[in-house]
Design a protein around this motif. Sequence first.
Motif, PDB file in Angstrom:
ATOM      1  N   PRO A  17       0.797  -1.230   0.000  1.00  0.00           N
ATOM      2  CA  PRO A  17       0.000   0.000   0.000  1.00  0.00           C
ATOM      3  C   PRO A  17       0.832   1.285   0.000  1.00  0.00           C
ATOM      4  CG  PRO A  17      -1.001  -1.591   1.471  1.00  0.00           C
ATOM      5  CD  PRO A  17       0.320  -2.170   1.028  1.00  0.00           C
ATOM      6  N   ALA A  18       1.953   1.309   0.725  1.00  0.00           N
ATOM      7  CA  ALA A  18       2.779   2.522   0.770  1.00  0.00           C
ATOM      8  C   ALA A  18       3.302   2.888  -0.618  1.00  0.00           C
ATOM      9  CB  ALA A  18       3.936   2.356   1.753  1.00  0.00           C
ATOM     10  N   ALA A  19       3.683   1.892  -1.398  1.00  0.00           N
ATOM     11  CA  ALA A  19       4.187   2.156  -2.751  1.00  0.00           C
ATOM     12  C   ALA A  19       3.067   2.655  -3.660  1.00  0.00           C
ATOM     13  CB  ALA A  19       4.820   0.893  -3.336  1.00  0.00           C
ATOM     14  N   VAL A  20       1.894   2.069  -3.543  1.00  0.00           N
ATOM     15  CA  VAL A  20       0.748   2.496  -4.358  1.00  0.00           C
ATOM     16  C   VAL A  20       0.328   3.906  -3.952  1.00  0.00           C
ATOM     17  CG1 VAL A  20      -1.627   1.986  -5.039  1.00  0.00           C
ATOM     18  CG2 VAL A  20       0.004   0.107  -4.681  1.00  0.00           C
ATOM     19  N   PHE A  21       0.285   4.172  -2.658  1.00  0.00           N
ATOM     20  CA  PHE A  21      -0.073   5.500  -2.157  1.00  0.00           C
ATOM     21  C   PHE A  21       0.874   6.555  -2.732  1.00  0.00           C
ATOM     22  CE2 PHE A  21      -0.174   8.953   0.945  1.00  0.00           C
ATOM     23  CZ  PHE A  21      -1.533   9.111   1.150  1.00  0.00           C
ATOM     24  N   ARG A  63      -9.750  16.037  -0.027  1.00  0.00           N
ATOM     25  CA  ARG A  63     -10.705  16.155   1.075  1.00  0.00           C
ATOM     26  C   ARG A  63     -10.300  15.289   2.257  1.00  0.00           C
ATOM     27  NH1 ARG A  63     -16.461  16.423  -1.947  1.00  0.00           N
ATOM     28  NH2 ARG A  63     -16.033  18.342  -3.099  1.00  0.00           N
ATOM     29  N   GLU A  64      -9.744  14.116   1.959  1.00  0.00           N
ATOM     30  CA  GLU A  64      -9.332  13.193   3.016  1.00  0.00           C
ATOM     31  C   GLU A  64      -8.029  12.530   2.584  1.00  0.00           C
ATOM     32  OE1 GLU A  64     -11.153   9.367   5.484  1.00  0.00           O
ATOM     33  OE2 GLU A  64     -12.297  10.230   3.843  1.00  0.00           O
ATOM     34  N   VAL A  65      -7.066  12.500   3.476  1.00  0.00           N
ATOM     35  CA  VAL A  65      -5.785  11.854   3.204  1.00  0.00           C
ATOM     36  C   VAL A  65      -5.401  11.061   4.454  1.00  0.00           C
ATOM     37  CG1 VAL A  65      -3.353  12.170   2.615  1.00  0.00           C
ATOM     38  CG2 VAL A  65      -5.077  13.732   1.665  1.00  0.00           C
ATOM     39  N   VAL A  66      -5.441   9.742   4.337  1.00  0.00           N
ATOM     40  CA  VAL A  66      -5.008   8.848   5.404  1.00  0.00           C
ATOM     41  C   VAL A  66      -3.827   8.079   4.820  1.00  0.00           C
ATOM     42  CG1 VAL A  66      -5.637   6.968   6.960  1.00  0.00           C
ATOM     43  CG2 VAL A  66      -7.377   8.664   6.276  1.00  0.00           C
ATOM     44  N   PRO A  67      -2.589   8.519   5.126  1.00  0.00           N
ATOM     45  CA  PRO A  67      -1.422   7.930   4.472  1.00  0.00           C
ATOM     46  C   PRO A  67      -1.447   6.406   4.424  1.00  0.00           C
ATOM     47  CG  PRO A  67      -0.758   9.780   5.793  1.00  0.00           C
ATOM     48  CD  PRO A  67      -2.222   9.534   6.094  1.00  0.00           C
ATOM     49  N   VAL A  68      -1.157   5.938   3.254  1.00  0.00           N
ATOM     50  CA  VAL A  68      -1.076   4.560   2.786  1.00  0.00           C
ATOM     51  C   VAL A  68      -2.402   3.800   2.826  1.00  0.00           C
ATOM     52  CG1 VAL A  68       1.369   4.466   3.398  1.00  0.00           C
ATOM     53  CG2 VAL A  68      -0.248   3.242   4.803  1.00  0.00           C
ATOM     54  N   HIS A  69      -3.502   4.438   3.226  1.00  0.00           N
ATOM     55  CA  HIS A  69      -4.782   3.738   3.300  1.00  0.00           C
ATOM     56  C   HIS A  69      -5.920   4.335   2.479  1.00  0.00           C
ATOM     57  CE1 HIS A  69      -3.254   1.099   6.385  1.00  0.00           C
ATOM     58  NE2 HIS A  69      -2.880   2.142   7.105  1.00  0.00           N
ATOM     59  N   ILE A  95      -5.992  -1.489   0.514  1.00  0.00           N
ATOM     60  CA  ILE A  95      -6.104  -2.514   1.540  1.00  0.00           C
ATOM     61  C   ILE A  95      -5.011  -3.551   1.327  1.00  0.00           C
ATOM     62  CG2 ILE A  95      -7.637  -4.292   2.502  1.00  0.00           C
ATOM     63  CD1 ILE A  95      -9.882  -2.426   0.978  1.00  0.00           C
ATOM     64  N   GLU A  96      -4.194  -3.768   2.342  1.00  0.00           N
ATOM     65  CA  GLU A  96      -3.128  -4.775   2.226  1.00  0.00           C
ATOM     66  C   GLU A  96      -3.768  -6.151   2.104  1.00  0.00           C
ATOM     67  OE1 GLU A  96       1.003  -6.080   4.422  1.00  0.00           O
ATOM     68  OE2 GLU A  96      -0.127  -4.367   5.168  1.00  0.00           O
ATOM     69  N   ARG A  97      -3.405  -6.868   1.042  1.00  0.00           N
ATOM     70  CA  ARG A  97      -4.012  -8.177   0.822  1.00  0.00           C
ATOM     71  C   ARG A  97      -3.141  -9.025  -0.097  1.00  0.00           C
ATOM     72  NH1 ARG A  97     -10.086  -8.052  -0.429  1.00  0.00           N
ATOM     73  NH2 ARG A  97     -10.084  -7.495   1.761  1.00  0.00           N
ATOM     74  N   ASP A  98      -2.996 -10.275   0.248  1.00  0.00           N
ATOM     75  CA  ASP A  98      -2.308 -11.272  -0.591  1.00  0.00           C
ATOM     76  C   ASP A  98      -0.936 -10.801  -1.074  1.00  0.00           C
ATOM     77  OD1 ASP A  98      -4.555 -12.919  -0.336  1.00  0.00           O
ATOM     78  OD2 ASP A  98      -5.521 -12.028  -2.088  1.00  0.00           O
ATOM     79  N   GLY A 100       0.127  -7.865  -1.547  1.00  0.00           N
ATOM     80  CA  GLY A 100       0.066  -6.651  -2.350  1.00  0.00           C
ATOM     81  C   GLY A 100      -1.017  -5.729  -1.816  1.00  0.00           C
ATOM     82  N   THR A 101      -1.682  -5.058  -2.724  1.00  0.00           N
ATOM     83  CA  THR A 101      -2.691  -4.068  -2.353  1.00  0.00           C
ATOM     84  C   THR A 101      -3.960  -4.275  -3.154  1.00  0.00           C
ATOM     85  OG1 THR A 101      -0.961  -2.452  -1.892  1.00  0.00           O
ATOM     86  CG2 THR A 101      -3.183  -1.594  -2.229  1.00  0.00           C
ATOM     87  N   LEU A 102      -5.080  -4.304  -2.470  1.00  0.00           N
ATOM     88  CA  LEU A 102      -6.378  -4.250  -3.123  1.00  0.00           C
ATOM     89  C   LEU A 102      -6.741  -2.777  -3.225  1.00  0.00           C
ATOM     90  CD1 LEU A 102      -8.939  -5.592  -4.254  1.00  0.00           C
ATOM     91  CD2 LEU A 102      -9.845  -5.530  -1.918  1.00  0.00           C
ATOM     92  N   LEU A 103      -6.864  -2.271  -4.450  1.00  0.00           N
ATOM     93  CA  LEU A 103      -7.253  -0.891  -4.684  1.00  0.00           C
ATOM     94  C   LEU A 103      -8.747  -0.862  -4.983  1.00  0.00           C
ATOM     95  CD1 LEU A 103      -5.529   1.865  -6.660  1.00  0.00           C
ATOM     96  CD2 LEU A 103      -7.839   1.235  -7.315  1.00  0.00           C
ATOM     97  N   ARG A 104      -9.484  -0.082  -4.208  1.00  0.00           N
ATOM     98  CA  ARG A 104     -10.913   0.128  -4.458  1.00  0.00           C
ATOM     99  C   ARG A 104     -11.120   1.604  -4.756  1.00  0.00           C
ATOM    100  NH1 ARG A 104     -13.237  -3.350   0.502  1.00  0.00           N
ATOM    101  NH2 ARG A 104     -13.188  -5.360  -0.559  1.00  0.00           N
ATOM    102  N   MET A 105     -11.634   1.903  -5.935  1.00  0.00           N
ATOM    103  CA  MET A 105     -11.831   3.274  -6.368  1.00  0.00           C
ATOM    104  C   MET A 105     -13.301   3.495  -6.694  1.00  0.00           C
ATOM    105  SD  MET A 105     -12.351   5.584  -9.041  1.00  0.00           S
ATOM    106  CE  MET A 105     -12.513   4.373 -10.310  1.00  0.00           C
TER     107      MET A 105
END
Length: 149
Positions: A17-21, A63-69, A95-98, A100-105
């Motif tokens: 997630p940190a890399a994707v963020f 509007r909202e920034v929650v680092p890496v999440h 979301i950290e998963r498997d 890597g990261t699950l990205l929900r947009m």
Amino acid sequence: MPEPLVVRRETHIAAPPAAVFALLTDPEKILRWMGTEAQMEPRPGGLYLVNVAGARCARGSFREVVPVHRLAYSFGWEESEDMPPGSSLIEIDLIERDGGTLLRMTHSGLPNARQHARHTEGWTHYIGRLATVAAGRDPGPDPGPHLPQ
């Protein structure tokens, strides 16, 4: 009552997630997968500005920034009558998963079916490029999707 015009995408990205963020908020890193110039101030009220594929500038504010999440920012197009800057909302959860990261947009507030179709195409294109870069590969030159008018 008609269903609101919303684009939803969910994809697994082979990076933490940190890399994707960072790829979503660092102006230099965002240019690896989208745009020709970017200005980012990833804090509530901060500027979101990307010149997408050298053609049109997308503008809004965080509007909202929650680092890496989580990120939420307003979004629209400069010089657009039906979708001006800040007129829609993009929400991204990481979301950290498997391993890597699950990205929900979710992109909500789209004004009409035409913009919905164009942003569906655009998000499919750019989330694919984001996943490629996050996995350490070069997505190649960006031909861009058919950008919203």
